[in-house]
Design a protein around this motif. Structure first.
Motif, PDB file in Angstrom:
ATOM      1  N   GLY A 131      -4.049 -37.975  26.789  1.00 39.09           N
ATOM      2  CA  GLY A 131      -5.472 -37.316  27.058  1.00 39.09           C
ATOM      3  C   GLY A 131      -5.424 -36.269  26.393  1.00 39.09           C
ATOM      4  O   GLY A 131      -5.368 -35.820  25.264  1.00 39.09           O
ATOM      5  N   ASP A 132      -6.963 -35.968  26.136  1.00 39.56           N
ATOM      6  CA  ASP A 132      -7.386 -34.169  25.602  1.00 39.56           C
ATOM      7  C   ASP A 132      -6.754 -33.408  25.545  1.00 39.56           C
ATOM      8  O   ASP A 132      -6.102 -32.904  24.604  1.00 39.56           O
ATOM      9  N   VAL A 133      -5.943 -32.769  26.798  1.00 37.60           N
ATOM     10  CA  VAL A 133      -4.837 -31.940  26.671  1.00 37.60           C
ATOM     11  C   VAL A 133      -3.538 -31.671  25.731  1.00 37.60           C
ATOM     12  O   VAL A 133      -3.562 -30.870  25.018  1.00 37.60           O
ATOM     13  N   GLU A 134      -3.134 -32.895  25.942  1.00 44.43           N
ATOM     14  CA  GLU A 134      -2.008 -33.496  25.558  1.00 44.43           C
ATOM     15  C   GLU A 134      -2.627 -33.152  23.365  1.00 44.43           C
ATOM     16  O   GLU A 134      -1.213 -32.370  23.350  1.00 44.43           O
ATOM     17  N   ARG A 135      -3.227 -33.632  23.727  1.00 50.48           N
ATOM     18  CA  ARG A 135      -3.356 -34.013  22.038  1.00 50.48           C
ATOM     19  C   ARG A 135      -3.762 -32.449  21.594  1.00 50.48           C
ATOM     20  O   ARG A 135      -3.384 -32.508  20.249  1.00 50.48           O
ATOM     21  N   ARG A 136      -4.455 -31.398  22.403  1.00 49.49           N
ATOM     22  CA  ARG A 136      -4.771 -30.136  22.097  1.00 49.49           C
ATOM     23  C   ARG A 136      -3.376 -29.546  21.827  1.00 49.49           C
ATOM     24  O   ARG A 136      -3.085 -29.090  20.730  1.00 49.49           O
ATOM     25  N   VAL A 137      -2.498 -29.546  22.947  1.00 51.31           N
ATOM     26  CA  VAL A 137      -0.884 -29.279  23.066  1.00 51.31           C
ATOM     27  C   VAL A 137      -0.572 -29.283  22.279  1.00 51.31           C
ATOM     28  O   VAL A 137       0.216 -28.379  20.711  1.00 51.31           O
ATOM     29  N   VAL A 138      -0.034 -30.867  21.484  1.00 48.07           N
ATOM     30  CA  VAL A 138       0.470 -30.883  20.193  1.00 48.07           C
ATOM     31  C   VAL A 138       0.012 -30.030  19.311  1.00 48.07           C
ATOM     32  O   VAL A 138       0.891 -30.433  18.617  1.00 48.07           O
ATOM     33  N   ALA A 139      -1.496 -30.436  19.054  1.00 40.82           N
ATOM     34  CA  ALA A 139      -1.184 -29.622  17.776  1.00 40.82           C
ATOM     35  C   ALA A 139      -1.194 -28.234  17.809  1.00 40.82           C
ATOM     36  O   ALA A 139      -1.051 -27.577  16.801  1.00 40.82           O
ATOM     37  N   GLN A 140      -1.354 -27.879  18.661  1.00 40.81           N
ATOM     38  CA  GLN A 140      -0.767 -26.077  19.048  1.00 40.81           C
ATOM     39  C   GLN A 140       0.759 -25.757  18.580  1.00 40.81           C
ATOM     40  O   GLN A 140       1.105 -25.045  17.832  1.00 40.81           O
ATOM     41  N   LEU A 141       1.082 -26.621  19.408  1.00 42.48           N
ATOM     42  CA  LEU A 141       2.200 -26.412  18.741  1.00 42.48           C
ATOM     43  C   LEU A 141       2.985 -27.152  17.723  1.00 42.48           C
ATOM     44  O   LEU A 141       3.483 -25.793  16.660  1.00 42.48           O
TER      45      LEU A 141
END
Ligand code: ATP
Length: 267
Positions: A131-141
């Motif tokens: 979802g949104d959270v995963e997408r943001r966390v991957v982008a951050q990583l």
């Protein structure tokens, strides 16, 4: 201090000697991580970039964490251990910030190894569960890894049981572009693991670790460790009736007889 929470910092005391089997895998880890961290000039001379990220994949309990700790210890690196699921759940809404702090702290304390266990839970294939959270966390990583500087004094080791369910963006060049498979040990591997875990145990004469290695098909390191611990506990139970728990001291003769024997291994 600092990140705390989902990350735990320590200077691991695990050494290469504590790893049974996995000789080739360890050789790969040393070449991909230890060598470039110790001697970046070799890679500069060759004009190639050493990996910023290495993915260890294989079934649970096979020694992935052990290996990451051992290499960190060997090069005297600061070691940060983050759990993927924990960073996603416990700090819901703060995952990106947590990750940023972990990387910041690693850079401050470099040379450093950032170990991310169960990385598939941070970075599942997009579209799959994300979802949104995963997408943001991957982008951050990804952006944190892209931002690691060329001195190569921070290396990220990711571990997963499910290498195919990881966001492919993570496996591209300059990120986790090296992979090492940590498999289930064969008989020789099991024997070496048994040797590691019985190193400090008083084994009765005639104990044949070969035979236990033979009989434990399918066991991984964590299973073999439990087996040896359980055997030691069986030895203790055997002499338990002779122990006077009230007394301040255990009889030296009884201590002497406290050995792990064949029958202790059997159960
Ligand atoms: P997970 O995916 O569950 O995190 P892992 O592959 O990281 O598993 P470890 O945490 O490294 O597994 O292993 C768990 C314990 O099992 C270790 O602390 C160690 O005692 C034992 N063990 C596993 N593999 C080995 C091995 N190759 N040699 C010696 N001990 C091992």
């Amino acid at each position: 201090a600092g990140a705390g929470g989902a990350a735990s910092q320590e200077t691991p005391n695990v050494t290469y000697e504590d790893i049974g089997g996995l000789d080739e895998e360890l050789e790969q880890v040393r070449e991909m991580i230890e060598l470039p961290m110790r001697h970046p000039e070799l890679f500069q001379q060759l004009g190639i970039e050493p990996p910023k990220g290495v993915l260890l994949h294989g079934p649970p309990g096979t020694g992935k964490t052990l290996m990451a700790k051992a290499v960190a210890n060997e090069i005297d690196a600061y070691f940060t251990n983050i759990s993927g699921p924990e960073i996603m759940s416990k700090y819901y809404g703060e995952s990106e910030e947590q990750l940023r702090e972990v990387f910041e702290e690693a850079e401050e304390n470099s040379p450093a190894i950032v170990f991310i266990d169960e990385i598939d839970s941070i970075a599942p294939k997009r579209g799959e569960t994300s979802g949104d959270v995963e997408r943001r966390v991957v982008a951050q990583l990804l952006s944190l890894m892209d931002g690691l500087d060329e001195r190569n004094d921070v290396v990220v080791i990711g571990a997963t049981n499910r290498v195919d369910s990881i966001d492919p963006a993570l496996r591209r060049g300059g990120r986790f572009d090296r992979e090492i498979e940590i498999g289930v040990p064969d008989k020789d591997g099991r024997k070496e693991i048994l040797q590691v875990h019985t190193r400090g145990m008083p084994l009765a004469e005639g104990i044949d670790l070969d035979q236990y290695a033979e009989n434990t098909h399918g066991f991984v390191g964590a299973d073999l460790e439990s087996l040896t611990k359980e055997s030691a506990m069986n030895a203790l139970r055997r002499i338990r009736p002779e122990l006077d728990l009230e007394s301040d001291q255990i009889d030296a003769e009884v201590l002497d007889r406290l050995q792990v024997s064949e029958s202790d291994f059997k159960d």
